[in-house]
Design a protein around this motif. Structure first.
Motif, PDB file in Angstrom:
ATOM      1  N   VAL A   1     -43.649  64.999 105.697  1.00 60.59           N
ATOM      2  CA  VAL A   1     -43.688  66.448 105.533  1.00 60.59           C
ATOM      3  C   VAL A   1     -43.389  66.755 104.074  1.00 60.59           C
ATOM      4  O   VAL A   1     -42.345  66.364 103.545  1.00 60.59           O
ATOM      5  N   GLN A   2     -44.333  67.419 103.419  1.00 58.99           N
ATOM      6  CA  GLN A   2     -44.192  67.799 102.017  1.00 58.99           C
ATOM      7  C   GLN A   2     -43.875  69.290 101.917  1.00 58.99           C
ATOM      8  O   GLN A   2     -44.585  70.133 102.450  1.00 58.99           O
ATOM      9  N   ILE A   3     -42.777  69.596 101.228  1.00 57.33           N
ATOM     10  CA  ILE A   3     -42.428  70.974 100.927  1.00 57.33           C
ATOM     11  C   ILE A   3     -42.165  71.061  99.425  1.00 57.33           C
ATOM     12  O   ILE A   3     -42.153  70.047  98.725  1.00 57.33           O
ATOM     13  N   GLY A   4     -41.945  72.239  98.924  1.00 53.92           N
ATOM     14  CA  GLY A   4     -41.649  72.374  97.506  1.00 53.92           C
ATOM     15  C   GLY A   4     -41.521  73.821  97.094  1.00 53.92           C
ATOM     16  O   GLY A   4     -41.861  74.735  97.843  1.00 53.92           O
ATOM     17  N   ASP A   5     -41.011  74.023  95.895  1.00 53.93           N
ATOM     18  CA  ASP A   5     -40.898  75.355  95.304  1.00 53.93           C
ATOM     19  C   ASP A   5     -40.244  76.340  96.266  1.00 53.93           C
ATOM     20  O   ASP A   5     -40.779  77.417  96.541  1.00 53.93           O
TER      21      ASP A   5
ATOM     22  N   LEU B   1     -47.269  63.447  94.999  1.00 51.16           N
ATOM     23  CA  LEU B   1     -47.006  64.745  95.624  1.00 51.16           C
ATOM     24  C   LEU B   1     -46.428  65.694  94.582  1.00 51.16           C
ATOM     25  O   LEU B   1     -45.451  65.368  93.907  1.00 51.16           O
ATOM     26  N   SER B   2     -47.037  66.876  94.456  1.00 48.05           N
ATOM     27  CA  SER B   2     -46.639  67.841  93.434  1.00 48.05           C
ATOM     28  C   SER B   2     -46.597  69.255  94.004  1.00 48.05           C
ATOM     29  O   SER B   2     -47.021  69.507  95.134  1.00 48.05           O
ATOM     30  N   GLY B   3     -46.099  70.168  93.174  1.00 47.17           N
ATOM     31  CA  GLY B   3     -46.058  71.592  93.513  1.00 47.17           C
ATOM     32  C   GLY B   3     -46.292  72.409  92.259  1.00 47.17           C
ATOM     33  O   GLY B   3     -47.326  72.350  91.643  1.00 47.17           O
ATOM     34  N   HIS B   4     -45.288  73.206  91.884  1.00 49.07           N
ATOM     35  CA  HIS B   4     -45.211  73.895  90.604  1.00 49.07           C
ATOM     36  C   HIS B   4     -46.148  75.098  90.446  1.00 49.07           C
ATOM     37  O   HIS B   4     -45.759  76.143  89.956  1.00 49.07           O
ATOM     38  N   VAL B   5     -47.405  74.966  90.868  1.00 49.84           N
ATOM     39  CA  VAL B   5     -48.399  75.992  90.564  1.00 49.84           C
ATOM     40  C   VAL B   5     -48.358  77.146  91.562  1.00 49.84           C
ATOM     41  O   VAL B   5     -48.514  78.308  91.190  1.00 49.84           O
ATOM     42  N   HIS B   6     -48.116  76.863  92.814  1.00 51.19           N
ATOM     43  CA  HIS B   6     -48.279  77.754  93.972  1.00 51.19           C
ATOM     44  C   HIS B   6     -49.440  78.732  93.821  1.00 51.19           C
ATOM     45  O   HIS B   6     -49.338  79.930  94.162  1.00 51.19           O
ATOM     46  N   SER B   7     -50.570  78.194  93.327  1.00 51.79           N
ATOM     47  CA  SER B   7     -51.820  78.956  93.180  1.00 51.79           C
ATOM     48  C   SER B   7     -51.601  80.285  92.460  1.00 51.79           C
ATOM     49  O   SER B   7     -52.329  81.251  92.670  1.00 51.79           O
ATOM     50  N   MET B   8     -50.583  80.316  91.592  1.00 52.72           N
ATOM     51  CA  MET B   8     -50.198  81.540  90.887  1.00 52.72           C
ATOM     52  C   MET B   8     -50.035  82.714  91.850  1.00 52.72           C
ATOM     53  O   MET B   8     -50.202  83.875  91.495  1.00 52.72           O
TER      54      MET B   8
ATOM     55  N   THR C   1     -48.857  71.057  96.890  1.00 49.74           N
ATOM     56  CA  THR C   1     -48.498  72.088  97.856  1.00 49.74           C
ATOM     57  C   THR C   1     -48.413  73.448  97.175  1.00 49.74           C
ATOM     58  O   THR C   1     -48.051  73.541  96.006  1.00 49.74           O
ATOM     59  N   ASP C   2     -48.739  74.499  97.927  1.00 48.72           N
ATOM     60  CA  ASP C   2     -48.598  75.863  97.417  1.00 48.72           C
ATOM     61  C   ASP C   2     -47.163  76.365  97.495  1.00 48.72           C
ATOM     62  O   ASP C   2     -46.869  77.485  97.071  1.00 48.72           O
ATOM     63  N   GLY C   3     -46.269  75.545  98.036  1.00 41.90           N
ATOM     64  CA  GLY C   3     -44.850  75.875  98.004  1.00 41.90           C
ATOM     65  C   GLY C   3     -44.421  76.888  99.043  1.00 41.90           C
ATOM     66  O   GLY C   3     -45.218  77.382  99.851  1.00 41.90           O
ATOM     67  N   ILE C   4     -43.135  77.202  98.999  1.00 33.83           N
ATOM     68  CA  ILE C   4     -42.513  78.074  99.982  1.00 33.83           C
ATOM     69  C   ILE C   4     -42.158  79.429  99.384  1.00 33.83           C
ATOM     70  O   ILE C   4     -42.526  80.477  99.907  1.00 33.83           O
ATOM     71  N   GLY C   5     -41.401  79.410  98.302  1.00 37.54           N
ATOM     72  CA  GLY C   5     -40.893  80.647  97.723  1.00 37.54           C
ATOM     73  C   GLY C   5     -41.870  81.279  96.762  1.00 37.54           C
ATOM     74  O   GLY C   5     -43.031  80.860  96.642  1.00 37.54           O
ATOM     75  N   SER C   6     -41.385  82.296  96.074  1.00 33.42           N
ATOM     76  CA  SER C   6     -42.241  82.989  95.114  1.00 33.42           C
ATOM     77  C   SER C   6     -41.369  83.671  94.077  1.00 33.42           C
ATOM     78  O   SER C   6     -40.291  84.165  94.379  1.00 33.42           O
ATOM     79  N   ASN C   7     -41.851  83.659  92.864  1.00 36.24           N
ATOM     80  CA  ASN C   7     -41.122  84.290  91.769  1.00 36.24           C
ATOM     81  C   ASN C   7     -42.134  84.741  90.723  1.00 36.24           C
ATOM     82  O   ASN C   7     -42.645  83.922  89.990  1.00 36.24           O
TER      83      ASN C   7
END
Length: 393
Positions: free
Chosen positions: A148-152, A325-332, A367-373
């Motif tokens: 299971v991959q999660i991130g951000d 496995l990466s994240g960071h971008v969350h598709s902006m 991954t597009d991640g979980i949170g948002s900022n």
């Protein structure tokens, strides 16, 4: 690129405000002025109230988070209305007096509703994506391994953070993972966001082979404004301690051998590249990882955690990493349903920005991640990824 977009929106927002107030409204009736003020206020009010509620709820909100949410309030909601109002009124010189205003109001209402949806349901409704990857060199006893991959997570200090983290913990549990991998950016700026209640919630995330994480650019303390009261290194140290207390292993700049029956797979995590810490989005790191990966057995099946996907080329230049496995971008935090992958402004900045990519038998999954900022997601719901590894026959 991202900074240029923000500056452009600020300039356009100020410009449209000046034109509307000084060139248009001063020559119109009080009714027109009241309509403008009322509708603009309605665009701003929902998000403003949410922001104020967050400040009242937790008076220790960071300055950076307050600024980012204020900007999204002013630049997204109010700017959309002002710009469309201006276009409609300028067009009315060549069209009838009624239809431009009607169309302008309709578009403004639609876009404001879309933005409001992105600030509420769009950023709190989870989606689970299933990916199956086949490898000829996958150890036999790792066949069927569920990751299971999660991130951000970007926990932040908003009142809704605990409810979202509970959803994440429940969904991860229901996926029955063998291993959980978090791709970094657990917090927005400082370790205090990971409070005791959030720790209790995330402590429920577990897996037989462990929960592993790495350090993202928001985790290392580089976004702390008052570094005298809380030095960046101290915040990072305390965050890693809290992660360990939850049973999460931060393996930044380390390799871990994971035994699976009589076989072994390896897990490696790289730190957020130092070469990217002064304006990172879209640029590629200059780090050489040859020495870092040298201790691994040449035949090892290796999974790499890299917060930023832009490091993938450097990783593949140094080792044969079957899965990164990466994240960071969350598709902006904005994606349109165009094509198989969709379209996001991130495509203008990143070569690889969401989902699965292959190169010479090696895979990268972002991954597009979980949170948002800031706290808006339009067309990019928080994502949990279930990756199943299979032996290719």
């Amino acid at each position: 690129m991202f900074l240029a977009v923000i500056i452009s929106i600020i300039v356009l927002s100020v410009g449209t405000e000046w034109v509307i107030v000084h060139k248009y409204l001063k020559n119109h009736s009080q009714r027109a002025k009241r309509r403008y003020i009322t509708l603009a206020s309605l665009c701003i009010a929902p998000y403003s109230l949410w922001l104020v509620a967050g400040l009242i709820w937790d008076m220790f909100s960071t300055i950076a988070e307050v600024i980012s949410n204020t900007l999204i309030t002013l630049l997204l909601f109010n700017f959309v209305w002002k710009a469309l109002w201006l276009v409609g009124k300028l067009s009315s010189q060549a069209l009838s007096r009624r239809w431009p205003s009607v169309v302008t109001f309709a578009l403004s209402l639609l876009l404001t509703t879309l933005a409001a949806f992105g600030a509420t349901t769009g950023r709190t409704t989870l989606r689970t994506t299933h990916v199956e990857l086949h490898y000829p060199n996958l150890p036999a006893e790792a066949d069927g391994l569920r990751i299971v991959q999660i991130g951000d997570l970007h926990i932040g200090l908003s009142p809704s953070r605990h409810a979202l983290m509970r959803k994440v913990a429940r969904e991860v549990y229901h996926q029955h993972p063998d291993i959980v991998i978090d791709c970094g950016d657990m917090v927005n700026s400082r370790h205090t966001e990971l409070d005791s209640l959030t720790m209790d919630i995330l402590d429920d995330i577990s897996a037989p082979l462990g929960v592993y994480t790495t350090t993202g650019n928001h985790d290392n303390g580089s976004y702390i404004l008052d570094t005298l009261s809380l030095p960046a290194a101290e915040s990072h140290r305390l965050l890693v301690e809290k992660q360990a207390a939850m049973g999460w292993q931060n393996i930044t700049d380390r390799h871990v051998a994971i035994p699976i029956g009589s076989d072994t797979i390896y897990l490696s995590a790289i730190d957020y590249p130092a070469s990217l810490r002064k304006g990172s989005h879209g640029t590629k790191p200059t780090e050489d990882y040859t020495d870092f990966f040298a201790p691994l057995p040449t035949e090892a099946f290796n999974i790499v955690i890299s917060h930023t996907p832009t490091a993938w080329d450097n990783i593949l230049a140094a080792t044969s990493a079957e899965l990164t496995l990466s994240g960071h971008v969350h598709s902006m935090q904005m994606r349109l349903p165009v094509g198989k992958r969709g379209w996001s402004p991130a495509a203008l900045v990143y070569d690889r920005w969401s989902g699965l990519y292959w190169h010479n038998g090696c895979a990268l999954h972002i991954t597009d991640g979980i949170g948002s900022n800031p706290k808006v997601r339009i067309g990019v719901r928080p994502q949990i990824v279930v990756i199943e590894l299979k032996v290719e026959n």
